[in-house]
Design an enzyme around this catalytic site. Structure first.
Site, PDB file in Angstrom:
ATOM      1  N   HIS A 267       0.792  -1.133  -0.110  1.00 35.59           N
ATOM      2  CA  HIS A 267      -0.044  -0.071   0.127  1.00 35.59           C
ATOM      3  C   HIS A 267       0.932   1.386   0.031  1.00 35.59           C
ATOM      4  O   HIS A 267       0.789   2.166  -1.004  1.00 35.59           O
ATOM      5  CB  HIS A 267      -0.986   0.064   1.165  1.00 35.59           C
ATOM      6  N   ASP A 318      -5.017  -8.288  -3.183  1.00 35.50           N
ATOM      7  CA  ASP A 318      -5.530  -8.092  -1.796  1.00 35.50           C
ATOM      8  C   ASP A 318      -6.746  -8.483  -1.053  1.00 35.50           C
ATOM      9  O   ASP A 318      -6.705  -9.894  -0.931  1.00 35.50           O
ATOM     10  CB  ASP A 318      -5.405  -6.598  -1.265  1.00 35.50           C
TER      11      ASP A 318
END
Length: 444
Positions: A267, A318
């Protein structure tokens, strides 16, 4: 078993080549690549469309696939989403996790993904009691990948605290080994095999106290294994880290030896200029997960600034809001366009590289992700005649695929020279949709 493939069009980084012959040896690696073959040689298997190296999904939580649709009801934040996630996590057993992951990895194969990085922290029974085999959950994931026909890097994750030293709450008991030393002892028993490699992960600076970070980093360094970490996904985490340690999460990781060329921050959304400089100088990678970052309303990370600073980029799905690495690649570019109101931040070759070679490198498969002699024979072929891709100019096949195609356009997938997907059908798990439905229904 030796096999020869004829690729109608292929991406030989950085160009599109028509008529490419790929020969595969007994070891499942490419033994030769020849261009300029206008017709398939006798006996060759034909892959019509545009063939790229197999895609690498560098960040996965397989069990999150069971959340799809249920977490789209109502409004909220990452933190309210997390409560729903905990409920699903509490219901998993080694057997049910194997069934779910097998179906999820098969869905990935159908999307052209040939390697996955599984960020794995569901280690124990829901009350924190170890299974008879302390790695039963990790072994279930490794077996699931084998049965789905893809490679896996099991990123065994240290998760020790509910937040900056506080004890795990009731939802997190099954995640924790108590200490980093106990974590290291358990995951040291995991064994690599032909399709599986073992890496490490720090869940986040909130979940691993500063005094424990060095143990995880040293374990990975001793094995020259990949090390991943959720980094600055939420502003609340940054603020709490500043309160607890007087520094940003990135600075904390740097001071405890976590950053480095084999490390990937996942991220990397809310960074200071100083954080970006630290990550780049260390050669630490960045895994962007745009479909999840937008689904959770996390924000748009500074991917372009990170790459310019020296951070290699990879991509992950994810939480599996969708499983589509082509969408992740274009979303990284399109999100940057929205943020800057300018077009064309990455070449299509750079976006494909993030989805292939650089993603594999982040997972410890540095030899993979390219169509060249010596590389594993991992290939994904995308149709150029679907309703999304029809009319493509062949020399612009890469642009067509990255900016218009979806996972539904993947026609063929080869892993280690073996056909895992043929004509859009998984060869090992013919009805992936039913497998997903059954596995998810068992968790409700």
């Amino acid at each position: 078993m030796q096999v020869t493939y004829w690729l109608e069009h292929a991406w030989l980084d950085p160009v599109v080549e028509p008529g490419v012959v790929v020969e595969v040896g007994d070891d499942g690696r490419i033994s030769a690549v020849r261009t300029g073959a206008e017709t398939p040689p006798p006996g060759a298997e034909v892959l019509r469309g545009f063939t790229v190296p197999g895609l690498a999904n560098a960040h996965s939580h397989a069990f999150h696939r069971a959340l799809r649709s249920t977490v789209q009801v109502g409004s909220g934040t990452f933190w309210t989403w997390r409560e729903t996630m905990y409920q699903v996590a509490s219901r998993l057993t080694p057997d049910s996790y194997h069934a779910l992951a097998r179906a999820v990895y098969a869905e990935m194969a159908l999307a052209g993904i040939t390697a996955v990085g599984e960020f794995h922290y569901l280690h124990h029974a829901p009350d924190g009691t170890p299974y008879d085999d302390p790695n039963a959950m990790g072994e279930a994931l490794i077996a699931a990948a084998a049965e789905a026909g893809i490679r896996i890097t099991l990123l065994d994750t240290a998760y020790l605290s509910s937040g900056f030293g506080a004890a795990p709450d009731r939802h997190q008991l099954r995640f924790s080994d108590g200490t980093a030393e106990a974590w290291a002892e358990r995951c040291s028993a995991l064994k690599e095999r032909a399709h599986a490699r073992i890496g490490a992960a720090v869940h986040s600076v909130r979940a691993v106290p500063a005094r424990e970070l060095g143990t995880v980093a040293q374990w990975a360094e001793a094995r020259r294994a990949p090390l991943h970490v959720h980094l600055s996904e939420q502003t609340a985490e940054n603020e709490a880290c500043l309160d607890a340690y007087g520094m940003t999460p990135t600075r904390l990781l740097a001071e405890h030896g976590v950053l480095g060329a084999r490390t990937t921050g996942v991220h990397n959304t809310h960074l200071t200029d100083g954080d970006i400089a630290l990550i780049g100088a260390a050669g630490t990678g960045t895994c962007m997960c745009p479909t999840t970052e937008r689904d959770l309303a996390d924000g748009i990370g500074p991917a372009l600034a990170l790459q310019r600073a020296g951070s290699p980029l990879s991509l992950g799905s994810d939480s599996h809001a969708v499983i589509d690495l082509l969408e992740e690649a274009r979303a990284m570019e399109l999100d940057e366009r929205l943020r800057t109101r300018l077009r064309g931040h990455w070449t299509v070759a750079a976006l494909l590289r993030a989805a292939t070679a650089d993603g594999h490198a982040a997972l410890g498969w540095a030899e993979a992700g390219r169509i060249e002699a010596g590389a594993p024979a991992d290939l994904a072929t995308i149709a150029l005649d679907s309703v999304r891709t029809a009319g493509a100019v062949p020399r612009l096949a890469a642009e067509t695929v990255v900016f218009a195609a979806t996972a539904s356009d993947v026609r063929h997938v080869v892993v280690g020279g073996r056909a895992v997907v043929r004509d859009g059908v998984h060869t090992l798990i013919p009805d992936v949709a039913s497998a997903l439905s059954t596995a998810i229904a068992a968790l409700r």
